[in-house]
Design a protein around this motif. Structure first.
Motif, PDB file in Angstrom:
ATOM      1  N   SER A 121       0.825  -1.206   0.000  1.00  0.00           N
ATOM      2  CA  SER A 121       0.000   0.000   0.000  1.00  0.00           C
ATOM      3  C   SER A 121       0.858   1.254   0.000  1.00  0.00           C
ATOM      4  N   MET A 122       0.289   2.307  -0.543  1.00  0.00           N
ATOM      5  CA  MET A 122       0.832   3.660  -0.435  1.00  0.00           C
ATOM      6  C   MET A 122      -0.134   4.456   0.440  1.00  0.00           C
ATOM      7  N   TYR A 123       0.386   5.475   1.143  1.00  0.00           N
ATOM      8  CA  TYR A 123      -0.436   6.193   2.114  1.00  0.00           C
ATOM      9  C   TYR A 123      -0.459   7.687   1.845  1.00  0.00           C
ATOM     10  N   LEU A 124      -1.600   8.292   2.142  1.00  0.00           N
ATOM     11  CA  LEU A 124      -1.785   9.732   2.081  1.00  0.00           C
ATOM     12  C   LEU A 124      -2.129  10.219   3.484  1.00  0.00           C
ATOM     13  N   VAL A 125      -1.356  11.181   3.992  1.00  0.00           N
ATOM     14  CA  VAL A 125      -1.590  11.710   5.337  1.00  0.00           C
ATOM     15  C   VAL A 125      -2.738  12.722   5.287  1.00  0.00           C
ATOM     16  N   GLN A 126      -3.782  12.463   6.059  1.00  0.00           N
ATOM     17  CA  GLN A 126      -4.897  13.397   6.166  1.00  0.00           C
ATOM     18  C   GLN A 126      -4.772  14.298   7.384  1.00  0.00           C
ATOM     19  N   ARG A 127      -4.320  13.713   8.496  1.00  0.00           N
ATOM     20  CA  ARG A 127      -4.180  14.478   9.736  1.00  0.00           C
ATOM     21  C   ARG A 127      -3.021  13.922  10.540  1.00  0.00           C
TER      22      ARG A 127
ATOM     23  N   ASN B 154      12.645  11.804   7.572  1.00  0.00           N
ATOM     24  CA  ASN B 154      11.695  12.838   7.178  1.00  0.00           C
ATOM     25  C   ASN B 154      10.527  12.845   8.150  1.00  0.00           C
ATOM     26  N   VAL B 155       9.831  13.972   8.190  1.00  0.00           N
ATOM     27  CA  VAL B 155       8.581  14.104   8.933  1.00  0.00           C
ATOM     28  C   VAL B 155       7.545  14.618   7.948  1.00  0.00           C
ATOM     29  N   LEU B 156       6.441  13.897   7.821  1.00  0.00           N
ATOM     30  CA  LEU B 156       5.430  14.191   6.803  1.00  0.00           C
ATOM     31  C   LEU B 156       4.131  14.630   7.450  1.00  0.00           C
ATOM     32  N   GLY B 157       3.559  15.715   6.919  1.00  0.00           N
ATOM     33  CA  GLY B 157       2.308  16.229   7.429  1.00  0.00           C
ATOM     34  C   GLY B 157       1.162  16.018   6.458  1.00  0.00           C
ATOM     35  N   PRO B 158       0.000  16.604   6.751  1.00  0.00           N
ATOM     36  CA  PRO B 158      -1.184  16.438   5.886  1.00  0.00           C
ATOM     37  C   PRO B 158      -0.919  16.826   4.438  1.00  0.00           C
ATOM     38  N   GLY B 159      -1.470  16.008   3.530  1.00  0.00           N
ATOM     39  CA  GLY B 159      -1.323  16.273   2.111  1.00  0.00           C
ATOM     40  C   GLY B 159      -0.129  15.607   1.466  1.00  0.00           C
ATOM     41  N   THR B 160       0.677  14.888   2.254  1.00  0.00           N
ATOM     42  CA  THR B 160       1.854  14.230   1.700  1.00  0.00           C
ATOM     43  C   THR B 160       1.588  12.737   1.476  1.00  0.00           C
ATOM     44  N   VAL B 161       2.337  12.178   0.538  1.00  0.00           N
ATOM     45  CA  VAL B 161       2.205  10.771   0.149  1.00  0.00           C
ATOM     46  C   VAL B 161       3.502  10.052   0.490  1.00  0.00           C
ATOM     47  N   PHE B 162       3.414   8.826   0.969  1.00  0.00           N
ATOM     48  CA  PHE B 162       4.615   8.029   1.232  1.00  0.00           C
ATOM     49  C   PHE B 162       4.318   6.556   1.009  1.00  0.00           C
ATOM     50  N   GLY B 163       5.409   5.779   0.920  1.00  0.00           N
ATOM     51  CA  GLY B 163       5.269   4.341   0.694  1.00  0.00           C
ATOM     52  C   GLY B 163       5.150   3.981  -0.772  1.00  0.00           C
ATOM     53  N   GLU B 164       5.511   4.951  -1.661  1.00  0.00           N
ATOM     54  CA  GLU B 164       5.302   4.735  -3.093  1.00  0.00           C
ATOM     55  C   GLU B 164       6.310   3.772  -3.710  1.00  0.00           C
ATOM     56  N   ILE B 165       7.532   3.702  -3.144  1.00  0.00           N
ATOM     57  CA  ILE B 165       8.559   2.850  -3.765  1.00  0.00           C
ATOM     58  C   ILE B 165       8.142   1.382  -3.740  1.00  0.00           C
TER      59      ILE B 165
END
Length: 226
Positions: free
Chosen positions: A43-49, A67-78
């Motif tokens: 899965s890939m994830y999108l941070v909502q909150r 890294n530190v990821l906030g709302p609106g960012t995507v991770f886990g794509e690789i």
């Protein structure tokens, strides 16, 4: 929400709607682990909150914040794209709400809409540039330069304009910031206190406000005078 994400920009509405229908909500408590390096990727994830910390462990066993990821960012794509194992760990810095996109749903969208493939290429190029810049910071730049560059990065992503300056809307402990900039907590504290005395920034209740952004940018680019 996905309409505003660069990865999904300019997709046909049927593609977007299909992705929305197949996304699954996921909630994490503060400090809860989402996945470890080496875990299967599906899965890939999108941070909502909230905020997600991406981290790894050094050869000496120390945790290193990548890294530190906030709302609106995507991770886990690789891992989503190539089906390989996770390359780093991810955990919640505070209460987090995510949207998960499965590999099957994403592959179906890729087959349906060629614009998504173009977006993926642009997205991965942007990530590669970011990683290259972080490697350069770690290998070639002094501690003040690394910290100044990180503050600039945080101001651009999380800065809120106030009467005192650009206040970071996320709370980062000194331990987290020290790991993120690859220095000891003592060294970090010394630099922050000096910059506070010089009027470059202000620290209050876990918040950092950059008061002299121009000077911070100069340090990021040229370092401090000895």
């Amino acid at each position: 929400m996905i309409d505003n994400i660069v990865l999904f920009k300019d997709l046909a509405e049927p593609t977007l709607e299909n992705l929305r229908q197949q996304m699954r909500a996921r909630k994490l408590a503060k400090a809860e682990l989402l996945f470890n390096a080496g875990d299967p990727s599906d899965s890939m994830y999108l941070v909502q909150r909230g905020r997600i910390k991406i981290w790894t462990v050094s050869a000496a066993g120390a945790e290193v914040t990548l890294n530190v990821l906030g709302p609106g960012t995507v991770f886990g794509e690789i891992g989503l794209l190539d089906g390989s194992e996770r390359t780093a760990g991810a955990s919640a810095l505070d209460a987090v709400e995510l949207l998960a996109i499965s590999r099957a749903a994403f592959d179906s969208a890729l087959d349906r809409d060629p614009q998504l493939a173009r977006n993926v290429i642009s997205f991965l190029c942007e990530r590669l540039r970011w990683v290259s810049a972080r490697m350069e910071d770690s290998a070639l730049r002094s501690a003040p330069e690394r910290l100044a560059r990180m503050l600039n990065h945080l101001v651009n992503d999380y800065g809120i304009e106030t009467s005192e300056g650009m206040q970071l809307s996320i709370n980062l402990t000194q331990g987290e910031l020290a790991r993120w900039t690859h220095m000891s907590r003592e060294s970090l504290n010394k630099i922050l206190n000096r910059w506070s005395d010089e009027g470059l920034l202000q620290q209050s209740r876990g918040k950092i406000t950059v008061q002299d952004q121009e000077r911070i940018e100069e340090i990021a680019e040229f370092g401090e005078d000895e």
